[in-house]
Design a protein around this motif. Structure first.
Motif, PDB file in Angstrom:
ATOM      1  N   UNK A 112      16.983  46.804  42.716  1.00 45.92           N
ATOM      2  CA  UNK A 112      17.072  45.953  41.528  1.00 45.92           C
ATOM      3  C   UNK A 112      17.752  44.638  41.876  1.00 45.92           C
ATOM      4  N   UNK A 113      17.287  43.537  41.286  1.00 44.27           N
ATOM      5  CA  UNK A 113      17.943  42.255  41.540  1.00 44.27           C
ATOM      6  C   UNK A 113      19.375  42.245  41.013  1.00 44.27           C
ATOM      7  N   UNK A 114      20.252  41.541  41.714  1.00 45.05           N
ATOM      8  CA  UNK A 114      21.587  41.259  41.200  1.00 45.05           C
ATOM      9  C   UNK A 114      21.733  39.744  41.136  1.00 45.05           C
ATOM     10  N   UNK A 115      22.482  39.255  40.147  1.00 39.18           N
ATOM     11  CA  UNK A 115      22.527  37.827  39.851  1.00 39.18           C
ATOM     12  C   UNK A 115      23.963  37.335  39.945  1.00 39.18           C
ATOM     13  N   UNK A 116      24.174  36.177  40.592  1.00 43.61           N
ATOM     14  CA  UNK A 116      25.540  35.671  40.723  1.00 43.61           C
ATOM     15  C   UNK A 116      26.039  35.038  39.427  1.00 43.61           C
ATOM     16  N   UNK A 117      27.257  35.410  39.020  1.00 38.63           N
ATOM     17  CA  UNK A 117      27.917  34.727  37.907  1.00 38.63           C
ATOM     18  C   UNK A 117      28.990  33.774  38.430  1.00 38.63           C
ATOM     19  N   UNK A 118      29.386  33.954  39.700  1.00 38.58           N
ATOM     20  CA  UNK A 118      30.328  33.091  40.411  1.00 38.58           C
ATOM     21  C   UNK A 118      30.271  33.495  41.875  1.00 38.58           C
ATOM     22  N   UNK A 119      30.953  32.774  42.731  1.00 40.20           N
ATOM     23  CA  UNK A 119      31.015  33.159  44.141  1.00 40.20           C
ATOM     24  C   UNK A 119      31.625  34.556  44.254  1.00 40.20           C
ATOM     25  N   UNK A 120      30.922  35.446  44.918  1.00 38.65           N
ATOM     26  CA  UNK A 120      31.335  36.829  45.160  1.00 38.65           C
ATOM     27  C   UNK A 120      31.242  37.733  43.930  1.00 38.65           C
ATOM     28  N   UNK A 121      30.745  37.236  42.822  1.00 34.14           N
ATOM     29  CA  UNK A 121      30.626  38.042  41.603  1.00 34.14           C
ATOM     30  C   UNK A 121      29.161  38.087  41.160  1.00 34.14           C
ATOM     31  N   UNK A 122      28.633  39.326  41.006  1.00 36.50           N
ATOM     32  CA  UNK A 122      27.228  39.515  40.650  1.00 36.50           C
ATOM     33  C   UNK A 122      27.120  40.519  39.505  1.00 36.50           C
ATOM     34  N   UNK A 123      25.995  40.475  38.810  1.00 37.52           N
ATOM     35  CA  UNK A 123      25.749  41.446  37.741  1.00 37.52           C
ATOM     36  C   UNK A 123      24.302  41.896  37.780  1.00 37.52           C
ATOM     37  N   UNK A 124      24.046  43.062  37.179  1.00 35.40           N
ATOM     38  CA  UNK A 124      22.690  43.584  37.058  1.00 35.40           C
ATOM     39  C   UNK A 124      22.186  43.348  35.646  1.00 35.40           C
ATOM     40  N   UNK A 125      20.884  43.218  35.526  1.00 35.55           N
ATOM     41  CA  UNK A 125      20.266  43.148  34.202  1.00 35.55           C
ATOM     42  C   UNK A 125      19.613  44.464  33.806  1.00 35.55           C
ATOM     43  N   UNK A 126      19.422  45.341  34.769  1.00 36.71           N
ATOM     44  CA  UNK A 126      18.779  46.622  34.483  1.00 36.71           C
ATOM     45  C   UNK A 126      19.790  47.644  33.982  1.00 36.71           C
ATOM     46  N   UNK A 127      21.072  47.377  34.193  1.00 40.83           N
ATOM     47  CA  UNK A 127      22.126  48.294  33.760  1.00 40.83           C
ATOM     48  C   UNK A 127      23.389  47.481  33.508  1.00 40.83           C
TER      49      UNK A 127
END
Length: 452
Positions: free
Chosen positions: A405-420
């Motif tokens: 699943x793709x993960x998306x950056x919200x800041x440097x070193x911080x990512x989030x998922x949209x599937x969960x």
């Protein structure tokens, strides 16, 4: 989570005088949150409905599909998953009110003689205990082994249900404690349909859907309903619908915000219906469901008696749903989404503004080459690895035995998922090298050292 044509007169709900001239409104912050979730790709389409004595009002944003879809509205059809359980409980209450079954009848009574429902000594699983999630049955049967994992309940038929019941040993006395069970309420719907001599959908058409005039609530999709169906999504990916056989009572229904606000109007007694006494029975507290929650017949009840709200949510492979109401203030809310991301916070916030809305994360663009810093394998447990790899300008996360699943950056070193509902924080050492990550999910922070 399907078809018998039943002749039924759809009874119109009587009009009532407004309790307030304007009625409850959908808060601006709810509208903004729903828009942000769609804009950020967390959902494809969201419909919010509120209802009180002045009627129902709706807010809708997004589409029925990421590409080629139509704008969603209160007549868009969604899978509602476990919200189906309150319909099953209402059918039970109607049959109790009419003397066709007893609330404390053993479910054994309504199954074939060849089936032995597990019990402890003389304590049997009753219809009440199934509806109140206190049966002692597990969340899912151990022989739920789908041929198609993307449609996990489709081939779980009566034979498999009977086989499980015949071979299962209860770990505790029926009624001893709360344990949420799709199996238990699925068994309840199955037994009630057998008692009524019909299918599960036929049972609801006769007992609930017909009397309440819910023209867009069905298990099987008619051509008209299919034309209005929002397609389910897991993150960016469109997924198929779920079909339920023997466990239909746990989550087989599809419905609309318009039908569900109509259902809530009847549940709150804002309109007189032939199901008034049955609705009241479903709202009688049956026991605790945790330190801050109680349970009625299917309805979960949160808060003290002076400010309690009744609610249920649902989730299938590509949808999330929420319905709830405040019986004291007589306001209700429906939230439907064609994404697996939870929208429960929207429903709770409408019912109780002190309940916070979930912050919606915004994806940012990181400097070229930064994504390479994170590529590697991270050891979450002895036999559980989270692999991070790059696909063009996107990072993909894949856990052992699961899809990527793709993960998306919200800041440097911080990512989030949209599937969960999960986030990943990458950790660097003093030289700037990424040496581990922390997976934030379900209220837990799970560290994982980088193994390569």
């Amino acid at each position: 989570m399907r078809t018998l044509v039943v002749s039924a007169v759809l009874l119109s709900l009587c009009a009532v005088s407004p309790v307030r001239a304007q009625g409850i409104r959908i808060p601006d912050e709810v509208r903004a949150s729903a828009r942000a979730r769609v804009d950020q790709g967390l959902s494809v389409g969201i419909v919010v409905g509120v209802v009180d004595g002045a009627g129902a009002r709706y807010f809708a944003v997004g589409s029925t599909a990421r590409s080629g879809g139509q704008p969603v509205n209160q007549h868009t059809v969604y899978e509602i998953g476990s919200v189906t359980k309150v319909f099953t409980a209402l059918a039970l209450a109607d049959m109790v009110a009419k003397g066709e079954v007893g609330l404390d009848d053993p479910v054994q009574r309504y199954l074939p003689d060849s089936v032995r429902v597990p019990k402890r000594d003389s304590l049997e699983i009753t219809l009440r205990l199934l509806a109140a999630q206190r049966s002692g049955l597990p969340r899912l049967p151990s022989n739920l082994l789908p041929a198609d994992p993307t449609n996990p309940y489709a081939d779980y038929d009566a034979g498999r249900l009977y086989a499980f019941l015949n071979g299962y040993t209860l770990p505790r006395d029926p009624g001893a404690s709360y344990e949420y069970s799709n199996l238990g309420v699925g068994l309840l719907g199955f037994a009630l349909a057998r008692r009524a001599g019909t299918s599960y959908e036929g049972l609801l058409l006769q007992r609930v859907i017909g009397p309440l005039g819910l023209a867009s609530t069905r298990v099987a999709l008619t051509p008209d309903l299919r034309a209005r169906l929002a397609r389910g999504h897991q993150g960016e990916r469109e997924v198929g619908n779920w079909d339920l056989d023997a466990l239909a009572g746990a989550g087989a229904l599809r419905s609309t915000a318009a039908d569900l606000t109509r259902f809530l109007s009847a549940a709150m007694g804002l309109v007189p219906t032939t199901l008034d006494s049955a609705f009241r029975l479903t709202q009688v507290i049956q026991g605790d469901a945790g330190p801050t929650m109680r349970i009625a017949l299917a309805w979960h009840v949160m808060g003290p008696d002076t400010a309690a709200v009744s609610w249920h949510n649902g989730g299938t492979g590509g949808y999330h749903s929420f319905i709830g109401f405040d019986p004291r203030r007589k306001i209700g809310v429906v939230v439907l989404s064609n994404s697996t991301q939870s929208i429960d916070d929207i429903g709770f916030h409408v019912l109780s503004p002190s309940f916070p809305l979930t912050a919606v994360r915004t994806a940012v663009v990181l400097p070229a080459g930064t994504l390479d810093d994170y590529v590697g394998e991270y050891q979450l447990a002895a036999d559980f690895v989270l692999s991070i790899r790059r696909a063009g300008d996107t990072l993909l996360a894949q856990a052992t035995g699961q899809g990527a699943n793709p993960i998306y950056p919200s800041a440097r070193d911080e990512f989030f998922l949209r599937v969960a509902e999960a986030q990943i924080s990458f950790v660097r050492d003093s030289t700037g090298k990424v040496t581990s990550l922390v997976l934030h999910q379900g209220g837990r922070d799970l560290p994982a050292p980088r193994r390569r």
